[in-house]
Design an enzyme around this catalytic site. Sequence first.
Site, PDB file in Angstrom:
ATOM      1  NE  ARG A  21      -1.910  63.562 -48.728  1.00  0.00           N
ATOM      2  CZ  ARG A  21      -2.353  62.459 -49.535  1.00  0.00           C
ATOM      3  NH1 ARG A  21      -1.810  61.424 -49.063  1.00  0.00           N
ATOM      4  NH2 ARG A  21      -2.950  62.621 -50.203  1.00  0.00           N
ATOM      5  CB  SER A 136      -5.321  53.127 -68.537  1.00  0.00           C
ATOM      6  OG  SER A 136      -4.939  53.128 -67.058  1.00  0.00           O
ATOM      7  CB  SER A 188      -6.398  49.581 -52.099  1.00  0.00           C
ATOM      8  OG  SER A 188      -6.062  50.972 -52.121  1.00  0.00           O
ATOM      9  CG  HIS A 216      -4.296  46.753 -52.495  1.00  0.00           C
ATOM     10  ND1 HIS A 216      -3.985  47.556 -51.181  1.00  0.00           N
ATOM     11  CD2 HIS A 216      -4.093  47.939 -53.063  1.00  0.00           C
ATOM     12  CE1 HIS A 216      -3.204  48.606 -51.227  1.00  0.00           C
ATOM     13  NE2 HIS A 216      -3.319  48.982 -52.588  1.00  0.00           N
ATOM     14  CB  THR A 244       3.520  45.178 -53.546  1.00  0.00           C
ATOM     15  OG1 THR A 244       4.421  45.709 -52.619  1.00  0.00           O
ATOM     16  CG2 THR A 244       1.837  44.760 -52.416  1.00  0.00           C
ATOM     17  CE  LYS A 247       0.407  48.936 -50.972  1.00  0.00           C
ATOM     18  NZ  LYS A 247      -0.025  49.619 -52.090  1.00  0.00           N
ATOM     19  CB  THR A 276      17.633  50.764 -59.091  1.00  0.00           C
ATOM     20  OG1 THR A 276      17.559  51.123 -57.852  1.00  0.00           O
ATOM     21  CG2 THR A 276      16.610  49.596 -59.475  1.00  0.00           C
ATOM     22  CB  THR A 277      21.228  48.953 -55.405  1.00  0.00           C
ATOM     23  OG1 THR A 277      22.297  49.656 -55.803  1.00  0.00           O
ATOM     24  CG2 THR A 277      21.716  47.747 -54.525  1.00  0.00           C
TER      25      THR A 277
HETATM   26  C1  LIG Z   1       0.858  50.331 -52.965  1.00  0.00           C
HETATM   27  C2  LIG Z   1       0.546  50.190 -54.455  1.00  0.00           C
HETATM   28  C3  LIG Z   1       1.331  50.087 -55.126  1.00  0.00           C
HETATM   29  C4  LIG Z   1       2.901  50.275 -54.919  1.00  0.00           C
HETATM   30  O1  LIG Z   1       3.349  49.244 -54.237  1.00  0.00           O
HETATM   31  P1  LIG Z   1       4.707  49.415 -53.363  1.00  0.00           P
HETATM   32  O2  LIG Z   1       5.093  48.114 -53.316  1.00  0.00           O
HETATM   33  O3  LIG Z   1       4.027  49.997 -52.244  1.00  0.00           O
HETATM   34  O4  LIG Z   1       5.553  50.269 -54.018  1.00  0.00           O
HETATM   35  C5  LIG Z   1       1.003  49.611 -56.786  1.00  0.00           C
HETATM   36  N1  LIG Z   1      -0.233  49.454 -57.060  1.00  0.00           N
HETATM   37  C6  LIG Z   1      -1.283  49.813 -56.273  1.00  0.00           C
HETATM   38  C7  LIG Z   1      -2.417  49.409 -56.422  1.00  0.00           C
HETATM   39  C8  LIG Z   1      -0.821  50.065 -54.952  1.00  0.00           C
HETATM   40  O5  LIG Z   1      -2.071  50.436 -53.879  1.00  0.00           O
END
Ligand SMILES: *Cc1c(COP(=O)(O)O)cnc(C)c1O
Length: 409
Positions: A21, A136, A188, A216, A244, A247, A276-277
Amino acid sequence: MDYNGFFASALDALRDERRYRIFADLERIAGRFPQAIWHSPQGKRDVVIWCSNDYLGMAQHPKVIGAMVETATRMGTGAGGTRNIAGTNHPLVELERELADLHGKEAALVFTSGYVSNQTGIPTIAKLLPNCLLLSDALNHNSMIEGVRQSGCEKLVWRHNDVGHLEELLKAADPKRPKVILFESLYSMDGDVAPVHAICDLAEKYGAMTYADEVHAVGMYGPRGGGICEREGAMHRVDVLEGTLAKAFGCLGGFITGSKEMVDAVRSYAPGFIFTTALPPAICAAATAAIKHLKTSQWERDRHQDRAARVKAVLNAAGLPVMPSTTHIVPLFVGDPDKVKAASDMLLAEHGIYIQPINYPTVPRGEERLRITPSPYHDDLLIDKLAEALVDVWDRLELPTRQQAMAAE
Ligand SMILES: *Cc1c(COP(=O)(O)O)cnc(C)c1O
């Protein structure tokens, strides 16, 4: 010992498979999304981004930028440590309240990314359940696969979105054994959606917990942006909703929401949380501003769906192989690792259009594609130019037409 030789040959293996990539060096312009500057080998060039997961353009929203700048000015940049060592910044507390409210849950816990939420949340939950069995979906994201793997628990993979297969596996399992069903609400790469209610019906029938990745979908679906489960009226039926902030909310970070006991247990046991911080306060405040805005503003969601529908219609009318998708994702079938890369390169160099190629292992070999993500800010003119550029590239590279793609799939 030639250590670098090992690294070089690993890279050669990727090049041989045509999946090495190369990242484009881009500079997004706040206020002009999806326009960006590409720092190309020949110098700076204007390009249009067609593959961002900043789905709603919230990363440039004045309220979100304002919250980030104001909070950083007031509280500084970093969080100053893990929450166990340095305490919790108030904006993080407010963010977790906002997220719990978004999903109608008792509690929420924020991680440094969506990836970490799954990677540390899933094994922590699974290990706290005696002799847990994990079920899963076959197309779950790598972060969920890693979480399942790190749990060390027995795992069964059910065919993608196939509740008949899921039921077979549940039926065959020991009824007394704790079980967690893991799935994404919106996948996604294909843009399809999980049968959430049918999965929850099975979970109830067989006494399983449910864990849904809404990465997503949060911000984009449901009347307040709670995701697919909100749209389907199923949020209360899913035990763990994961998402998340990076996104549709345009920032960084991930989270889980659910019962106060589950969230407290993950807070207390998850290594990927403890060691982790914490997220910087400015990012937390910005994410809260984005979530709050999208709870009441429907404009972004409506315009997003309208744009996605228009892109699909225009590309279909041009005879391009748009893969079936019931959501905002617009995948275009290519089916060849060399050609998908060539198409992406040609779009960028000759048309100023940036769409990253998607290849193995993100999708199966032979299903390489261009994954187009329209936003509320892609207007009719940009869509028409996209179609023209794609038709040109498709002709010159002799890429599959819709009929050929359907035969290949
Ligand atoms: C992008 C993604 C994540 C990770 O989320 P980030 O906040 O980018 O680390 C988790 N699950 C799926 C399905 C994703 O596409």
